[in-house]
Design an enzyme around this catalytic site. Structure first.
Site, PDB file in Angstrom:
ATOM      1  N   MET A   1     101.380  94.547  48.062  1.00 38.39           N
ATOM      2  CA  MET A   1     101.031  94.134  47.022  1.00 38.39           C
ATOM      3  C   MET A   1     102.209  93.249  46.302  1.00 38.39           C
ATOM      4  O   MET A   1     101.607  91.546  46.408  1.00 38.39           O
ATOM      5  CB  MET A   1     100.735  94.849  46.276  1.00 38.39           C
ATOM      6  CG  MET A   1     100.359  94.900  44.973  1.00 38.39           C
ATOM      7  SD  MET A   1      99.651  96.049  44.087  1.00 38.39           S
ATOM      8  CE  MET A   1     100.877  97.616  43.784  1.00 38.39           C
ATOM      9  N   CYS A   2     103.086  93.924  46.254  1.00 34.24           N
ATOM     10  CA  CYS A   2     104.039  92.389  45.984  1.00 34.24           C
ATOM     11  C   CYS A   2     104.249  92.336  44.834  1.00 34.24           C
ATOM     12  O   CYS A   2     103.170  91.625  43.722  1.00 34.24           O
ATOM     13  CB  CYS A   2     104.695  91.404  46.869  1.00 34.24           C
ATOM     14  SG  CYS A   2     104.701  91.872  48.824  1.00 34.24           S
ATOM     15  N   GLY A   3     105.387  91.739  43.699  1.00 34.35           N
ATOM     16  CA  GLY A   3     105.152  91.077  42.738  1.00 34.35           C
ATOM     17  C   GLY A   3     106.432  89.806  42.501  1.00 34.35           C
ATOM     18  O   GLY A   3     107.314  89.697  43.528  1.00 34.35           O
ATOM     19  N   ARG A  32     104.782  96.578  41.833  1.00 37.00           N
ATOM     20  CA  ARG A  32     104.263  95.621  42.822  1.00 37.00           C
ATOM     21  C   ARG A  32     104.535  95.784  43.867  1.00 37.00           C
ATOM     22  O   ARG A  32     104.134  95.430  45.398  1.00 37.00           O
ATOM     23  CB  ARG A  32     103.894  94.660  42.009  1.00 37.00           C
ATOM     24  CG  ARG A  32     102.758  94.566  41.199  1.00 37.00           C
ATOM     25  CD  ARG A  32     102.355  93.142  40.520  1.00 37.00           C
ATOM     26  NE  ARG A  32     101.485  92.560  41.436  1.00 37.00           N
ATOM     27  CZ  ARG A  32     100.660  92.996  42.058  1.00 37.00           C
ATOM     28  NH1 ARG A  32      99.615  93.115  40.869  1.00 37.00           N
ATOM     29  NH2 ARG A  32      99.825  91.752  42.899  1.00 37.00           N
ATOM     30  N   THR A 153     109.450  91.543  43.595  1.00 32.65           N
ATOM     31  CA  THR A 153     109.569  92.980  44.651  1.00 32.65           C
ATOM     32  C   THR A 153     108.979  93.481  45.660  1.00 32.65           C
ATOM     33  O   THR A 153     107.302  92.691  45.465  1.00 32.65           O
ATOM     34  CB  THR A 153     108.844  93.678  43.381  1.00 32.65           C
ATOM     35  OG1 THR A 153     107.872  93.194  42.867  1.00 32.65           O
ATOM     36  CG2 THR A 153     110.046  93.874  42.620  1.00 32.65           C
TER      37      THR A 153
END
Length: 302
Positions: A1-3, A32, A153
């Protein structure tokens, strides 16, 4: 997902708040990507300085005491270069008043096992494995000043959870890339770039995107054109943020699978994966807030 959280400060009076603003944005995207995190900060006093090249090395332990590293660099470089070595959190920063390529050569000879994760006159790159806010705190983000900041993130999908696989990827002077998504044809493009002489530090698909952009810029593209060309070559779902010494760019894949929201005022441009990361920024109530259109490259300059 990652932010992703990114901030470009147009108003110099906000520069002292860069770290605290980016820290507050980063707090809202932790869920995330809890695996690891990375930061890129520009023009931060104490980390970089004008007329001096700085390399960011992965890890705080380079296998030699700081004094020995400094002495070795003094022997390899001109006395006037005044090399310095310091540890910030889980990152080692090496600076000298020489060109970046010369400093890379000297560091590679002194520390052949080191991994360079950032380079340039304006940027310092820091990344590690663990909770993103702990990583930000260990590197002292909240107290940092600067002109731009970029954070990521990570929730690993394409490669292992390692500090080296964390974003940002910085593979050319003052150039950084963060990525939410995945490139499905990265292995093919990696092979093509290797044939052109590119050397990779990780198996991460994002590094392929960073080295492709660096290659296009070296061939004469401006940042917008380089990202347009990336969209013609790379398959997959992605939101990308790219920063240079004086610019920031955002692009989403042609069907805009991955989220992004932008806030723009006379004082700053901010981008995040979710609106809640923007909600506490100064003047957000009068900002122009919008989602980037699919496949369109957005660029801003200081």
């Amino acid at each position: 997902m990652c932010g992703i959280a990114a901030l470009q400060l147009r108003n110099p009076s906000l520069h002292p708040q860069m770290g605290s603003l980016l820290f507050s944005m980063m707090c809202q995207i932790v869920d995330r990507g809890p695996d690891s995190a990375g930061l890129a900060v520009y023009d931060t006093p104490g980390l970089v300085s004008k007329g001096t090249s700085t390399l960011s090395l992965l890890g705080k332990d380079q296998g030699l005491p700081i004094g020995d590293i400094t002495e070795a660099l003094e022997n390899l470089l001109a006395r006037s270069a005044a090399p310095s070595v310091r540890v910030v959190g889980d990152t080692t920063l090496v600076s000298a008043a020489v060109g970046t390529d010369l400093l890379v050569k000297a560091v590679s000879e002194t520390l052949p096992g080191s991994t360079i994760i950032g380079r340039g006159e304006h940027v310092a790159v820091m990344k590690s494995v663990g909770h993103p806010m702990k990583i930000a705190a260990e590197h002292g983000l909240e107290a940092m000043a600067g002109s731009q900041g970029l954070s990521h993130t990570r929730m690993a999908t394409e490669s292992a959870v390692t500090a080296g696989g964390s974003h940002p990827f910085s593979v050319a002077d003052d150039l950084c890339l963060v990525h939410n998504g995945s490139f499905s044809n990265h292995a093919t493009i990696r092979r093509e770039l290797k044939r052109e002489g590119a050397v990779f530090d990780s198996d991460n698909d994002t590094e392929v995107g960073a080295r492709y952009i660096a290659s296009r810029l070296q061939q004469g593209d401006d940042l917008e054109t380089a990202l347009i060309n990336l969209g013609k070559v790379f398959d997959g779902f992605y939101t990308l943020v790219v920063t240079t010494a004086d610019s920031m760019a955002v692009v989403r894949d042609p069907i805009a699978c991955k989220p992004a929201i932008i806030a723009e005022t006379d004082d700053y441009v901010a981008m995040a994966s979710e609106y809640r990361a923007l909600a506490a920024l100064p003047g957000i109530e009068t900002a122009r807030i919008f989602e980037p259109e699919p496949g369109k490259v957005y660029t801003w300059s200081l």
